[in-house]
Design an enzyme around this catalytic site. Sequence first.
Site, PDB file in Angstrom:
ATOM      1  N   HIS A  12       0.780  -1.156  -0.072  1.00  0.00           N
ATOM      2  CA  HIS A  12      -0.132  -0.226   0.032  1.00  0.00           C
ATOM      3  C   HIS A  12       0.812   1.250   0.034  1.00  0.00           C
ATOM      4  O   HIS A  12       0.134   2.230  -0.267  1.00  0.00           O
ATOM      5  CB  HIS A  12      -1.053  -0.069   1.250  1.00  0.00           C
ATOM      6  CG  HIS A  12      -1.989  -1.031   1.125  1.00  0.00           C
ATOM      7  ND1 HIS A  12      -2.975  -1.246   0.203  1.00  0.00           N
ATOM      8  CD2 HIS A  12      -2.048  -2.316   2.043  1.00  0.00           C
ATOM      9  CE1 HIS A  12      -3.395  -2.334   0.389  1.00  0.00           C
ATOM     10  NE2 HIS A  12      -3.021  -3.262   1.418  1.00  0.00           N
ATOM     11  N   LYS A  40      -5.639  -9.926  -7.516  1.00  0.00           N
ATOM     12  CA  LYS A  40      -6.305  -9.264  -6.296  1.00  0.00           C
ATOM     13  C   LYS A  40      -7.404  -8.329  -6.934  1.00  0.00           C
ATOM     14  O   LYS A  40      -7.035  -7.511  -7.711  1.00  0.00           O
ATOM     15  CB  LYS A  40      -5.286  -8.616  -5.483  1.00  0.00           C
ATOM     16  CG  LYS A  40      -5.662  -7.851  -4.257  1.00  0.00           C
ATOM     17  CD  LYS A  40      -4.635  -7.502  -3.468  1.00  0.00           C
ATOM     18  CE  LYS A  40      -5.232  -6.960  -2.144  1.00  0.00           C
ATOM     19  NZ  LYS A  40      -4.050  -6.329  -1.326  1.00  0.00           N
ATOM     20  N   HIS A 118      -3.877  -3.356   7.603  1.00  0.00           N
ATOM     21  CA  HIS A 118      -4.719  -3.588   6.575  1.00  0.00           C
ATOM     22  C   HIS A 118      -5.253  -2.448   5.945  1.00  0.00           C
ATOM     23  O   HIS A 118      -5.493  -1.302   6.939  1.00  0.00           O
ATOM     24  CB  HIS A 118      -5.778  -4.640   7.356  1.00  0.00           C
ATOM     25  CG  HIS A 118      -6.817  -4.828   6.430  1.00  0.00           C
ATOM     26  ND1 HIS A 118      -8.148  -4.359   6.514  1.00  0.00           N
ATOM     27  CD2 HIS A 118      -7.179  -5.950   5.458  1.00  0.00           C
ATOM     28  CE1 HIS A 118      -9.111  -4.892   5.357  1.00  0.00           C
ATOM     29  NE2 HIS A 118      -8.220  -5.902   5.105  1.00  0.00           N
TER      30      HIS A 118
HETATM   31  P1  PAX Z   1      -5.052  -8.142   3.843  1.00  0.00           P
HETATM   32  O1  PAX Z   1      -4.031  -8.961   3.417  1.00  0.00           O
HETATM   33  O2  PAX Z   1      -6.526  -8.482   3.652  1.00  0.00           O
HETATM   34  O3  PAX Z   1      -4.916  -8.226   5.206  1.00  0.00           O
HETATM   35  P2  PAX Z   1      -4.873  -5.945   2.335  1.00  0.00           P
HETATM   36  O4  PAX Z   1      -5.081  -4.493   3.088  1.00  0.00           O
HETATM   37  O5  PAX Z   1      -3.668  -5.967   1.665  1.00  0.00           O
HETATM   38  O6  PAX Z   1      -5.031  -6.903   3.379  1.00  0.00           O
HETATM   39  P3  PAX Z   1      -2.350 -11.762   7.575  1.00  0.00           P
HETATM   40  O7  PAX Z   1      -1.240 -12.223   8.270  1.00  0.00           O
HETATM   41  O8  PAX Z   1      -1.562 -11.298   6.482  1.00  0.00           O
HETATM   42  O9  PAX Z   1      -3.276 -12.635   6.942  1.00  0.00           O
HETATM   43  N1  PAX Z   1      -6.261  -7.768   9.427  1.00  0.00           N
HETATM   44  C1  PAX Z   1      -7.536  -7.486   9.083  1.00  0.00           C
HETATM   45  N2  PAX Z   1      -8.007  -7.926   8.022  1.00  0.00           N
HETATM   46  C2  PAX Z   1      -9.406  -7.534   7.572  1.00  0.00           C
HETATM   47  N3  PAX Z   1      -9.872  -6.861   8.457  1.00  0.00           N
HETATM   48  C3  PAX Z   1      -9.429  -6.442   9.592  1.00  0.00           C
HETATM   49  N4  PAX Z   1     -10.279  -5.540  10.431  1.00  0.00           N
HETATM   50  C4  PAX Z   1      -8.277  -6.711   9.937  1.00  0.00           C
HETATM   51  N5  PAX Z   1      -7.323  -6.654  11.054  1.00  0.00           N
HETATM   52  C5  PAX Z   1      -6.181  -7.239  10.792  1.00  0.00           C
HETATM   53  C6  PAX Z   1      -3.611  -7.793   6.076  1.00  0.00           C
HETATM   54  C7  PAX Z   1      -3.516  -8.369   7.358  1.00  0.00           C
HETATM   55  O10 PAX Z   1      -4.371  -7.662   8.336  1.00  0.00           O
HETATM   56  C8  PAX Z   1      -5.344  -8.556   9.136  1.00  0.00           C
HETATM   57  C9  PAX Z   1      -5.390  -9.548   8.225  1.00  0.00           C
HETATM   58  O11 PAX Z   1      -5.706 -10.736   8.813  1.00  0.00           O
HETATM   59  C10 PAX Z   1      -4.032  -9.729   7.347  1.00  0.00           C
HETATM   60  O12 PAX Z   1      -3.136 -10.475   8.079  1.00  0.00           O
HETATM   61  O13 PAX Z   1     -10.403  -6.121   1.556  1.00  0.00           O
HETATM   62  C11 PAX Z   1      -9.342  -7.194   0.674  1.00  0.00           C
HETATM   63  C12 PAX Z   1      -8.047  -6.515   0.247  1.00  0.00           C
HETATM   64  O14 PAX Z   1      -8.414  -5.428  -0.646  1.00  0.00           O
HETATM   65  C13 PAX Z   1      -7.721  -4.322  -0.190  1.00  0.00           C
HETATM   66  C14 PAX Z   1      -7.452  -4.445   1.205  1.00  0.00           C
HETATM   67  C15 PAX Z   1      -7.338  -5.900   1.365  1.00  0.00           C
HETATM   68  O15 PAX Z   1      -5.854  -6.368   1.194  1.00  0.00           O
HETATM   69  P4  PAX Z   1     -11.340  -6.673   2.603  1.00  0.00           P
HETATM   70  O16 PAX Z   1     -12.228  -7.087   1.684  1.00  0.00           O
HETATM   71  O17 PAX Z   1     -10.604  -7.604   3.410  1.00  0.00           O
HETATM   72  O18 PAX Z   1     -11.756  -5.212   3.059  1.00  0.00           O
HETATM   73  N6  PAX Z   1      -8.358  -3.190  -0.342  1.00  0.00           N
HETATM   74  C16 PAX Z   1      -9.902  -3.087  -0.209  1.00  0.00           C
HETATM   75  C17 PAX Z   1      -7.811  -1.961  -0.938  1.00  0.00           C
HETATM   76  O19 PAX Z   1      -6.455  -2.026  -1.258  1.00  0.00           O
HETATM   77  N7  PAX Z   1      -8.465  -0.986  -1.113  1.00  0.00           N
HETATM   78  C18 PAX Z   1      -9.879  -0.809  -0.925  1.00  0.00           C
HETATM   79  O20 PAX Z   1     -10.381   0.298  -1.379  1.00  0.00           O
HETATM   80  C19 PAX Z   1     -10.388  -1.827  -0.351  1.00  0.00           C
HETATM   81  C20 PAX Z   1     -11.872  -1.812  -0.672  1.00  0.00           C
END
Ligand code: PAX
Length: 123
Positions: A12, A40, A118
């Site tokens: 990010h 993704k 996250h």
């Molecule tokens: P991730 O990989 O889902 O979670 P991302 O931001 O890259 O994150 P590990 O050890 O890696 O499994 N964590 C949480 N996850 C979800 N919700 C909460 N509250 C939370 N608290 C902690 C990263 C790590 O954070 C932990 C989770 O277990 C992971 O640990 O979005 C899906 C993806 O899309 C991105 C953000 C997410 O990827 P969703 O549906 O879960 O909200 N994304 C989404 C984005 O980049 N931009 C956007 O506008 C949206 C809507």
Amino acid sequence: KETQAEKFLRQHMDPDTSTVTASYCNKMMKHQNIMVGDCKLVNTFIHEPLPDVQAVCFQGNVPCKNTKPNCHKSSSKMRITDCHLKKEAKYPKCEYETQQLRKSIIVTCEGNPYVPVHFNGSV
Ligand code: PAX
């Protein structure tokens, strides 16, 4: 092993880019190793200095999408780029729409130090 905080940085943070081109998301989603085994659907890159993004963990507390309490909304708008997977894209040809925006970001923070782990969304 990569920590959750390190994963947040890789997926990010892009503080040094201010103007993005149409191919930005296609390049970044590959270079940052964001796709493993699947495309993704959405990924947001933040073009602000790291300390400003880390500071969001101490700004307005808001409920997370999954109802956890540890989400925070930035008090000011930030320069971001949303990458949306194109409908017809199929792994490994993950093609993205690049959209530059200025919005408040919502991040989930955890740990000690309390840092972003996250990306919850933008408003
Ligand atoms: P991730 O990989 O889902 O979670 P991302 O931001 O890259 O994150 P590990 O050890 O890696 O499994 N964590 C949480 N996850 C979800 N919700 C909460 N509250 C939370 N608290 C902690 C990263 C790590 O954070 C932990 C989770 O277990 C992971 O640990 O979005 C899906 C993806 O899309 C991105 C953000 C997410 O990827 P969703 O549906 O879960 O909200 N994304 C989404 C984005 O980049 N931009 C956007 O506008 C949206 C809507």
